[in-house]
Enzyme design. Structure first.
Site, mmCIF file in Angstrom:
data_model
loop_
_atom_site.group_PDB
_atom_site.id
_atom_site.type_symbol
_atom_site.label_atom_id
_atom_site.label_comp_id
_atom_site.label_asym_id
_atom_site.label_seq_id
_atom_site.Cartn_x
_atom_site.Cartn_y
_atom_site.Cartn_z
ATOM 1 C CE LYS A 186 17.812 28.767 13.108
ATOM 2 N NZ LYS A 186 18.321 29.551 13.054
ATOM 3 C CD GLN B 183 21.671 30.989 13.097
ATOM 4 O OE1 GLN B 183 20.487 30.528 12.721
ATOM 5 N NE2 GLN B 183 21.494 31.801 14.483
ATOM 6 C CG ASP C 116 15.806 34.542 10.428
ATOM 7 O OD1 ASP C 116 14.523 33.965 11.871
ATOM 8 O OD2 ASP C 116 16.409 34.555 11.108
#
Ligand code: NAP
Length: 279
Positions: free
Chosen positions: A52, A96, A119
């Protein structure tokens, strides 16, 4: 049979993102910024976070990495999120997952401000998708929708079968297909006869995380098959779909790797740009 080439489309999206950020820079505007928080040393998470970060760097998005030790206290993680929420220079925040066991994922993901939840895991964003009121779309289902669109695959009126009902893939995938006019069935481990449903699918999304779950005799001739699974078999990355058997019957199919994975990463960049533009 046509391969749904996620790698190629993701490269196009990244190119477009890089063009947009270059234009912003030429106008003297601030760079869009994604803050990524990694807690602990899970090797898979470290790879995802590095990818990422690299995607951001190559497309002109500023990447702020926060790497915290595995024994980080929940209150310290929450206070970092609070400071990123309050920082006007940060457009998107991603924590994450999975988090170390002593941290509560629900509390942590809900703490991210809805306008920075790139997200799209928060109840607020999922609620918006459910009601069809915009908001960020979770990257994997959003990437699949974009891939189907790129290949002009009609969804309205089609039998869509999603295998998997997780909050990050299966459920939002079903909602997006429903919003696009598909007739949607969601299968899971309690589904009595999985093959009965998969054989009816014009569009089949396999997101169970079980190697070789979908075999050739479980799919319809001419089906569009999207394989979300990322499994290891004999040390090799593979999806949920038996590619050889299913490709022989499919009209379109995603490969693993090179299908859904790159699209997921590309959508994170797009969501970050959207968060920036929304400001
Ligand atoms: P998850 O949270 O483990 O959910 C898996 C879902 O599949 C569950 O709903 C489960 O049913 C269902 N399932 C499992 N085995 C099944 C079976 N034999 N028959 C029918 N349904 C079954 O996984 P996830 O996070 O959604 O991810 C799914 C897969 O996609 C994983 O391989 C993951 O690595 C991959 N993934 C890939 C990307 C990408 O970018 N390519 C992104 C995210 C995830 P129950 O609810 O009944 O347990």
């Amino acid at each position: 049979m046509t391969i749904l080439d996620g790698k190629a489309l993701a490269a196009k999206i990244k190119e477009q993102t890089a063009k947009t950020t270059a234009e912003l820079a030429s106008q003297g505007k601030r760079q869009p910024c994604l803050a990524v928080v990694l807690v602990g040393e899970d090797p898979a998470s470290q790879i995802y976070v590095r990818n990422k970060h690299n995607d951001c760097v190559t497309t002109g998005i500023k990447s702020l990495m926060h790497t915290l030790p595995a024994d980080t206290k929940q209150e310290d993680l929450l206070s970092l999120i609070d400071s990123l929420n309050a920082d006007d220079g940060v457009d998107g925040i991603l924590v994450q997952l999975p988090l170390p066991k002593h941290l509560d994922e629900k509390t942590v993901t809900e703490r991210i401000s809805a306008s920075k939840d790139v997200d799209a895991f928060s109840a607020y964003n999922v609620g918006k998708i459910t009601l069809g009121r915009g908001g960020f779309k979770p990257c994997t289902p959003a990437g699949i929708m974009r891939l189907l669109e790129e290949y002009n695959i009609e969804i309205a009126g089609k039998e869509c079968v999603v295998v998997g009902r997780s909050n990050i893939v299966g459920k939002p995938m079903a909602l997006l297909l429903l919003a696009a006019g598909g007739t949607v069935t969601v299968c899971h481990t309690k589904t009595a006869d999985l093959a009965y449903h998969t054989r009816r699918a014009d569009i089949l999304i396999a997101a169970a995380g079980r190697a070789d779950l979908i075999k050739g005799d479980m799919v319809k001739e001419g089906a569009v098959i999207v394989d979300v699974g990322m499994n290891r078999k004999d040390g090799k990355l593979c999806g949920d779909v038996n590619f050889e058997e299913c490709a022989a019957k499919a009209s379109y199919i995603t490969p693993v790797p090179g299908g859904v994975g790159p699209m997921t990463r590309a959508m994170l960049l797009e969501n970050t740009l959207t968060a920036y533009t929304n400001k």
